[in-house]
Write a protein that holds these residues in place. Structure first.
Motif, PDB file in Angstrom:
ATOM      1  N   ARG A  17       0.847  -1.184   0.000  1.00 46.70           N
ATOM      2  CA  ARG A  17       0.000   0.000   0.000  1.00 46.70           C
ATOM      3  C   ARG A  17       0.882   1.232   0.000  1.00 46.70           C
ATOM      4  N   GLN A  18       0.371   2.276  -0.633  1.00 45.17           N
ATOM      5  CA  GLN A  18       1.167   3.492  -0.798  1.00 45.17           C
ATOM      6  C   GLN A  18       0.776   4.520   0.260  1.00 45.17           C
ATOM      7  N   VAL A  19       1.797   5.079   0.903  1.00 41.04           N
ATOM      8  CA  VAL A  19       1.531   6.145   1.868  1.00 41.04           C
ATOM      9  C   VAL A  19       2.210   7.430   1.406  1.00 41.04           C
ATOM     10  N   PHE A  20       1.476   8.518   1.504  1.00 42.20           N
ATOM     11  CA  PHE A  20       2.016   9.844   1.208  1.00 42.20           C
ATOM     12  C   PHE A  20       2.073  10.604   2.533  1.00 42.20           C
ATOM     13  N   LYS A  52      -2.242  11.500  -5.264  1.00 38.57           N
ATOM     14  CA  LYS A  52      -3.039  10.789  -6.279  1.00 38.57           C
ATOM     15  C   LYS A  52      -2.758   9.285  -6.278  1.00 38.57           C
ATOM     16  N   GLU A  53      -1.553   8.887  -5.843  1.00 39.82           N
ATOM     17  CA  GLU A  53      -1.203   7.452  -5.804  1.00 39.82           C
ATOM     18  C   GLU A  53      -1.477   6.836  -4.448  1.00 39.82           C
ATOM     19  N   ALA A  54      -1.800   7.662  -3.452  1.00 38.33           N
ATOM     20  CA  ALA A  54      -1.760   7.169  -2.064  1.00 38.33           C
ATOM     21  C   ALA A  54      -3.031   6.425  -1.651  1.00 38.33           C
ATOM     22  N   ILE A  78      -8.348  19.843   0.248  1.00 31.07           N
ATOM     23  CA  ILE A  78      -7.827  19.160  -0.957  1.00 31.07           C
ATOM     24  C   ILE A  78      -7.953  17.642  -0.770  1.00 31.07           C
ATOM     25  N   PHE A  79      -7.606  17.147   0.402  1.00 31.61           N
ATOM     26  CA  PHE A  79      -7.672  15.696   0.655  1.00 31.61           C
ATOM     27  C   PHE A  79      -9.117  15.209   0.559  1.00 31.61           C
ATOM     28  N   ARG A  80     -10.071  16.064   0.983  1.00 26.89           N
ATOM     29  CA  ARG A  80     -11.477  15.649   0.918  1.00 26.89           C
ATOM     30  C   ARG A  80     -11.873  15.414  -0.541  1.00 26.89           C
ATOM     31  N   LEU A  81     -11.393  16.287  -1.422  1.00 24.08           N
ATOM     32  CA  LEU A  81     -11.718  16.113  -2.840  1.00 24.08           C
ATOM     33  C   LEU A  81     -11.112  14.812  -3.373  1.00 24.08           C
ATOM     34  N   GLU A  82      -9.874  14.513  -2.946  1.00 20.93           N
ATOM     35  CA  GLU A  82      -9.204  13.277  -3.384  1.00 20.93           C
ATOM     36  C   GLU A  82      -9.993  12.059  -2.914  1.00 20.93           C
ATOM     37  N   LYS A  83     -10.504  12.127  -1.688  1.00 21.57           N
ATOM     38  CA  LYS A  83     -11.279  10.995  -1.147  1.00 21.57           C
ATOM     39  C   LYS A  83     -12.577  10.796  -1.916  1.00 21.57           C
ATOM     40  N   LYS A  84     -13.126  11.908  -2.405  1.00 28.76           N
ATOM     41  CA  LYS A  84     -14.365  11.814  -3.190  1.00 28.76           C
ATOM     42  C   LYS A  84     -14.094  11.090  -4.504  1.00 28.76           C
ATOM     43  N   LYS A  87     -12.515   6.146  -3.782  1.00 19.11           N
ATOM     44  CA  LYS A  87     -13.071   5.564  -2.546  1.00 19.11           C
ATOM     45  C   LYS A  87     -11.992   4.739  -1.819  1.00 19.11           C
ATOM     46  N   GLY A  88     -12.019   4.724  -0.535  1.00 18.59           N
ATOM     47  CA  GLY A  88     -11.106   3.871   0.239  1.00 18.59           C
ATOM     48  C   GLY A  88      -9.835   4.558   0.678  1.00 18.59           C
ATOM     49  N   VAL A  89      -9.594   5.779   0.166  1.00 18.92           N
ATOM     50  CA  VAL A  89      -8.389   6.498   0.609  1.00 18.92           C
ATOM     51  C   VAL A  89      -8.582   6.893   2.075  1.00 18.92           C
ATOM     52  N   VAL A  90      -7.520   6.660   2.876  1.00 13.99           N
ATOM     53  CA  VAL A  90      -7.585   6.983   4.304  1.00 13.99           C
ATOM     54  C   VAL A  90      -6.733   8.224   4.582  1.00 13.99           C
ATOM     55  N   VAL A  91      -7.261   9.150   5.386  1.00 14.46           N
ATOM     56  CA  VAL A  91      -6.509  10.360   5.744  1.00 14.46           C
ATOM     57  C   VAL A  91      -6.275  10.384   7.252  1.00 14.46           C
TER      58      VAL A  91
END
Ligand code: 5AD
Ligand code: SF4
Length: 458
Positions: A17-20, A52-54, A78-84, A87-91
């Protein structure tokens, strides 16, 4: 954050899994992010370069001034938009702001995890618990946690200079400062683990380590198995300096009330301990210093500076300054300008006072210097800074400094850049040298921020 650990493309990376990790604030926070990566790697995470890869986005935050926090709220949007989009991205939000705001951050729609500075070992557990639904938070501060046994995965860029946290927390209670509330009580790390980390860095090609603490002079490790065995900061410095003469040792931050002579004598004894002290003055006025609870006066500060100059004539001094603290008068401000000139700092970090909720200043002293006065005073401090840093650099014209090369200059690949023992940036023609070399450079020109010269063969 750029890094060299993310060379494997996600497609080849099945199972990983990728972490940023995005880091704000001080160097200690950068170091904490490296500790976090080290904790996550055995759990199948590898570092990537873009949100974008995380699969997991972590933001390691700072609370020191309000503008630091405002930037982080902006990033969460910005992260909220990425999560939209995915799906499944964790912040996860880490660090000082996580500690300060706790549930207020957890309530942000983008945030799944809130973890304070002492709970990074729990991160894999917090992430795993998300599968059951809901959000996760751990902001418990510890009396003991120093992450001593964790080897940080280095994310620095040059492979030459690195940072080692030697202690955590702060007991000073400066009235303006949020740090004791968000980083907890001061605790020192086992010196053996510090020396081991420095030796490993040296073995991996690093040539400079900076020992980090909120107040390194109060470093004091007591062996829990034998309480008569103690290590103070001067001894720790010596232990790290003895690793190899080719390993430079720096440290930050010194507190004017605590910096002892033994540290100065140790610096004088070892050429590889760099001749630079970061000695935050904050203000030149006794009335303001007392209200800040700094526990020194202008006079006792200047006595410390005189002692540094006596023991280490070629030592540079830098500082931190706050303008517009509660009740600061025009006379107080002029005293700050005059102490800057009197000491002749080679550089300074300069800030407008920013009231932090729940600090002693916020509770007891009105934030009564108008914004435009704070900013005018800051401009005057910056102006004096420009004058004194240029004067400090002009004194170096004609001198020769040993420079540790850190990389190419911004302007040209034909020029290298590095720093002198005094921490000044030096630029010179590259010749056959490479990153990590020590080069003797004679200074021919300067700007307020840079010394420019050519190599001389001694
Ligand atoms: N407002 C402005 N500057 C601050 N600093 C710490 N707290 C505040 C605050 N509330 C500055 C001090 C410190 C540096 C790390 O940040 O100068 O030395
Ligand atoms: Fe570092 Fe202080 Fe900011 Fe925390 S609040 S990240 S300790 S500068």
């Amino acid at each position: 954050m750029t890094n060299k650990y993310c060379s494997v493309k996600p497609a080849l990376n099945a199972g990983l899994r990728q972490v940023f990790i995005e880091t704000y604030g001080c160097q200690m926070n950068v170091n904490d992010s490296e500790v976090v990566l080290s904790i996550l790697q055995p759990h199948g995470y590898s570092l990537c370069n873009s949100i974008k890869e995380a699969d997991l986005i972590l933001i390691n935050t700072c609370s020191i001034r309000d503008n630091a926090e405002q930037r982080i709220w902006g990033r969460l949007d910005i992260f909220r938009l990425e999560k939209k989009k995915r799906k499944g991205v964790v912040v996860g939000i880490l660090g000082c702001m996580a500690e300060r705001l706790k549930e207020d951050l957890l309530n942000h729609t983008a945030v799944d995890i809130v973890a304070g500075p002492d709970s990074y070992r729990e991160l894999p557990q917090l992430i795993a618990s998300l599968t059951g639904g809901g959000k996760q938070i751990n902001t418990i501060l510890s009396q003991e946690e120093t992450y001593a046994d964790i080897s940080p995965v280095r994310m620095d860029k040059n492979g030459v200079s690195s940072y080692i946290s030697i202690m955590r927390g702060c007991n000073n209670m400066c009235t303006y400062c949020v740090v004791p509330y968000v980083r907890g009580a001061e605790r020192s790390r086992d010196p053996k683990s510090i020396v081991k980390e420095a030796e490993e860095l040296f073995g991996n090609g690093y040539r400079e380590v900076t020992l980090l603490g909120q107040n390194v002079d109060s470093y004091n490790w007591v062996n829990p198995e034998n309480p008569t065995e103690k290590t103070d900061f001067a001894r720790l410095l010596e232990m790290v300096a003895l690793i190899d003469p080719k390993l430079r040792v720096r440290f930050s931050t010194s507190h004017p009330k605590d910096m002892g002579d033994s540290v100065l004598y140790t610096m004088a004894m070892y050429p590889n301990i760099c001749k630079h002290v970061h000695l935050p003055v904050q203000s030149g006025s006794d009335a303001v210093l007392a209200k800040m609870n700094r526990k020194y006066t202008r006079e006792s500060y200047l006595r410390r500076v005189a002692k540094i100059r006596e023991v280490l004539p070629d030592c540079s001094i830098s500082t931190d300054i706050i303008t517009g603290f509660c009740g600061e008068s025009e006379e107080d401000h002029l005293e700050t300008l005059s102490i800057m000139r009197e000491v002749g700092y080679y550089t300074a970090y300069m800030f407008q006072y920013s009231e932090r909720p729940n600090t002693k200043a916020a509770r007891h002293y009105p934030d009564d210097v108008p914004a435009e006065v704070k900013s005018r005073r800051l401009s005057e401090v910056i102006q004096v800074h420009g004058e004194i840093s240029l004067a400090s650099n002009q004194k170096d014209l004609g001198k020769v400094f040993e420079v540790l090369v850190e990389g190419y200059s911004k302007r040209s690949k034909a020029e290298l850049t590095g720093r002198s023992s005094q921490n000044k940036v030096v630029v010179f023609p590259a010749g056959n040298h490479k990153v990590g070399d020590y080069v003797n450079v004679k200074i021919e020109r300067c700007t307020p921020a840079t010394l420019i010269g050519t190599e001389i063969i001694k």
